[in-house]
Design a protein around this motif. Structure first.
Motif, mmCIF file in Angstrom:
data_model
loop_
_atom_site.group_PDB
_atom_site.id
_atom_site.type_symbol
_atom_site.label_atom_id
_atom_site.label_comp_id
_atom_site.label_asym_id
_atom_site.label_seq_id
_atom_site.Cartn_x
_atom_site.Cartn_y
_atom_site.Cartn_z
ATOM 1 N N HIS B 43 0.832 -1.186 0.000
ATOM 2 C CA HIS B 43 0.000 0.000 0.000
ATOM 3 C C HIS B 43 0.873 1.244 0.000
ATOM 4 C CE1 HIS B 43 1.085 -1.128 4.088
ATOM 5 N NE2 HIS B 43 1.096 0.162 4.337
ATOM 6 N N VAL B 44 0.261 2.370 -0.278
ATOM 7 C CA VAL B 44 0.988 3.642 -0.268
ATOM 8 C C VAL B 44 0.852 4.250 1.123
ATOM 9 C CG1 VAL B 44 1.066 5.942 -1.238
ATOM 10 C CG2 VAL B 44 0.589 3.997 -2.702
ATOM 11 N N THR B 45 1.986 4.580 1.734
ATOM 12 C CA THR B 45 1.975 5.163 3.070
ATOM 13 C C THR B 45 2.719 6.484 3.033
ATOM 14 O OG1 THR B 45 2.269 2.920 3.847
ATOM 15 C CG2 THR B 45 2.410 4.650 5.505
ATOM 16 N N VAL B 46 2.042 7.568 3.224
ATOM 17 C CA VAL B 46 2.729 8.858 3.321
ATOM 18 C C VAL B 46 2.520 9.362 4.742
ATOM 19 C CG1 VAL B 46 2.949 11.181 2.400
ATOM 20 C CG2 VAL B 46 2.297 9.314 0.903
ATOM 21 N N GLN B 47 3.604 9.334 5.530
ATOM 22 C CA GLN B 47 3.452 9.735 6.929
ATOM 23 C C GLN B 47 3.568 11.250 7.050
ATOM 24 O OE1 GLN B 47 6.242 7.886 5.937
ATOM 25 N NE2 GLN B 47 6.493 6.153 7.300
ATOM 26 N N SER B 85 10.015 9.933 11.931
ATOM 27 C CA SER B 85 9.628 10.751 10.771
ATOM 28 C C SER B 85 10.002 12.228 10.947
ATOM 29 C CB SER B 85 8.119 10.624 10.545
ATOM 30 O OG SER B 85 7.424 11.017 11.716
#
Lengths: 434, 224
Positions: B43-47, B85
């Motif tokens: 999946h795409v994870t943009v934190q 992050s």
């Protein structure tokens, strides 16, 4: 029905005949499946794990003197912006376009050092920052990238805290290919530089990321591979400083593009179109074509070996059917006496031969696939020990269906002579032989 | 040999062959997935990410440390007080004062819209015996501009500097921090005694560790 009854009545002979065909089909299918897997593995290696029809587009104009080369010299710089990207996307026979962004970075060596690292390399790395290049690509379509995972996995698309590294990074710690997996799970501290010439100072924009995999890649020169968002933020930071070009950061929004054509046959034409737009391209098409030619020869030889097996099995079918004709002369005579025509008798023997071929082919396909899987697993264990990418078989439906159809067809051909002989047998002669 | 008997023998052979193939396949882990050329993508994870900026002078740059990239207090705080992050920018400049930080460091911090800023200034002024009022005015400007970005601001006072007295500066720092809505990080007790001399803070790895612990405790809302 008669053919089926005949097969059932002489089950032992029929089973041996089926087994002979099955063994030949097993040989053929396993060889074809194995050679197909080996072919894709070799071509993956040649194309660095990326699509075979991949084309690298540099942020530079083409050099007219090097257009026919797989790796031409790039001409003067030319920025790749969104307009250029969309224009290339719209070209005929372009399947996909993946932008690539690179930025110079420094890396703080992990403390404690990577497990398994040699003492000398760990000490050397502790005392100095590692100069590196961060290569960012869109990981939402990993199949479109020239990247092959050796250990672990690729970073999730859009992640700002995951990266992959190449073997070159692991080698900095004295880790060879076999032990490169030791870097997976360790943390990288990555700094993008920005020069403040008035202060005589370089300030870093520092991020931390976990190494999630070791890869081989051909997207751009660099040992740290990250989602494109990470590289874009780093590049934006560096570009806003003074003399960004001193760090090798040009004004191009994208450092390069990775274009995939609709098949190897279109690579040349797509490259030409991109050159016409005004960008330098490179692709290993000549190398891949050469490798494909050699692989094709190997496939022909292996197919030949499998076909010889099937031919021997076909002779076995002919022999068994001739024996059946001899044994069933009286039955043939009776059939003809009660009105069966030549073509009815011929059809009966052909159905019998076809049934044997089909059963043998089906059995052989299943056995061949299982054998190929078993071989692939043995090979993959070796590859895993060597930290090399595994071979993937998939389910080669075309090969399996082809083997069944081929065995059936060959059995029909092999049964033609006995069927013809049975059909031509006069009823009186057939009855009188007993 | 009857037809039935003839059937049995090849049947056993076939069963044996099939059994062997299945066994080999199972033993070699036929069902194993074996990672493909590209590994799995789920999946795409943009934190979301936040930025931590440090404003300071020579000690914050890491002067005097063998491995400043690993040992400087600012970097220790970044690693220990924030999630992975978090982006870190060390804006510190050697020999910086509150006045020079207004020019050289605060604009960068404001540009980055940081979530958290750690400030450690005042030692240079104390060594140079800069008038406390001037220092307080400059520090107030620094803290107010940083607070205007919406960031949480933590400001450290001056540790023991041996013969140099920093009490007046520390009082000014405490007052200005309270006025500007910044959190004071008390460092004035950090010192080591060397021989018969006055207690003094030494910016060695242990000293940076102590500073980092104080900032981490303040950022995490713990008592130091």
């Amino acid at each position: 029905m008669l053919a089926g009854r005949s097969v059932r009545r002489r089950a032992g002979r029929a089973l041996l005949t089926v087994l002979a065909v099955a063994l030949a089909a097993t040989l053929l299918t396993s060889l074809l499946i194995a050679s197909g897997a080996a072919r894709s593995r070799v071509l993956d290696q040649v194309s660095a794990g990326g699509p075979l029809a991949g084309i690298e587009v540099a942020a530079a104009k083409p050099d007219p003197g090097a257009l026919d080369s797989d790796k031409p010299r790039p001409g003067p710089p030319r920025p790749i912006d969104d307009a250029a990207l969309h224009r290339i996307e719209r070209l005929p026979n372009v399947k996909s376009v993946v932008p690539v962004v690179v930025n110079p970075v420094v890396i703080v060596p992990p403390v404690p050092a990577v497990r398994g690292a040699t003492a000398r390399s760990a000490q050397a790395n502790q005392s100095a920052l590692i100069r590196e290049t961060l290569v960012g690509a869109d990981f939402s379509h990993p199949g479109d990238l020239p990247v092959s995972v050796l250990v672990g996995r690729l970073p999730h698309a859009g992640s700002l805290t995951e990266v992959a590294v190449t073997l070159g990074y692991a080698q900095r710690f004295g880790l060879d290919r076999r032990h490169a997996g030791a870097v997976v799970g360790t943390e990288l501290v990555i700094g993008a530089p920005r020069l403040y010439s008035a202060l005589g100072q370089v300030r870093g924009r520092w991020t931390r990321a976990e190494i999630v995999g070791v890869v081989t890649q051909q997207a751009a020169a660099g040992d740290v591979i990250a989602p494109i968002e990470q590289a874009q933020l780093a590049r934006q930071w560096t570009r806003q400083g003074d003399l960004a070009t001193e760090f090798g950061v040009d004004p191009s929004p994208y450092s390069a593009l990775f274009v995939i054509a609709n098949g190897l046959g279109h690579v040349g034409a797509v490259r030409q179109e991109i050159n016409n737009i005004g960008f330098s391209t490179s692709a290993p098409e000549t190398l891949i074509e050469s490798v494909q030619r050699y692989l094709h020869v190997v496939e022909i030889v292996l197919t030949g070996i499998g076909l010889i097996g099937l031919l021997i099995a076909a002779l076995g079918i002919t022999n068994a059917m001739l024996a059946a004709v001899r044994e069933r002369r009286r039955e043939i005579g009776v059939l003809k006496a009660i009105g069966a025509r030549d073509r009815d008798v011929r059809r009966m023997f052909l159905i019998e031969a076809g049934t044997l071929g089909f059963l043998g082919g089906a059995l052989g396909s299943v056995f061949g696939y299982l054998l190929a899987r078993a071989l692939a697993n043995v090979v993959n264990r070796y590859l895993a020990r060597e930290h090399l990418a595994a071979v993937s078989l998939g389910l080669p439906v075309a090969v399996l269906a082809g083997a069944i159809a081929g065995a059936t067809l060959l059995a029909l051909v092999a049964g033609t002579l006995p069927a013809q002989r049975a059909a031509r047998l006069p009823a009186r002669q057939a009855m009188g032989d007993r | 040999m009857t037809g039935r008997r003839a059937f049995r023998v090849p049947f056993r052979v076939a069963a044996y062959v099939a059994g062997c193939l299945v066994a080999v396949t199972q033993l070699s882990g036929c069902g194993g997935s074996g990672h493909g050329a590209l590994g799995g993508q789920a999946h795409v994870t943009v934190q979301p990410s936040q930025t931590f900026v440090v404003v300071g002078s020579a000690a914050t740059v890491g002067d005097g440390l063998d491995q400043p990239m690993q040992q400087v207090w600012a970097r220790l705080v970044w690693r220990e007080a924030f999630p992975r992050s978090t982006i870190f920018v060390n804006a510190a400049v050697r020999d910086a004062t509150a006045a020079s930080a207004l020019q050289d460091q605060v604009p960068l911090a404001a540009e980055l819209h940081p979530a958290t800023v750690a400030v450690w200034l005042g030692s240079q002024e104390a060594f140079d015996r800069v008038p406390v009022d001037g220092f307080a005015t400059d520090l107030r400007a620094v803290l107010e501009r940083l607070r205007a970005t919406g960031a949480r601001v933590f400001v450290g006072d001056v540790p023991q500097l041996g013969a140099v007295r920093a009490d007046a500066y520390n009082a000014a720092i405490a007052r200005v921090a309270a006025d500007a809505g910044a959190t004071l990080v008390p460092l004035h007790d950090l010192s080591v005694r060397r021989g018969d001399g006055d207690p003094v803070f030494v910016p060695n790895p242990a000293g940076h560790r102590a500073i980092a612990d104080a900032f981490v405790a303040a950022i995490k809302g713990r008592a130091p």
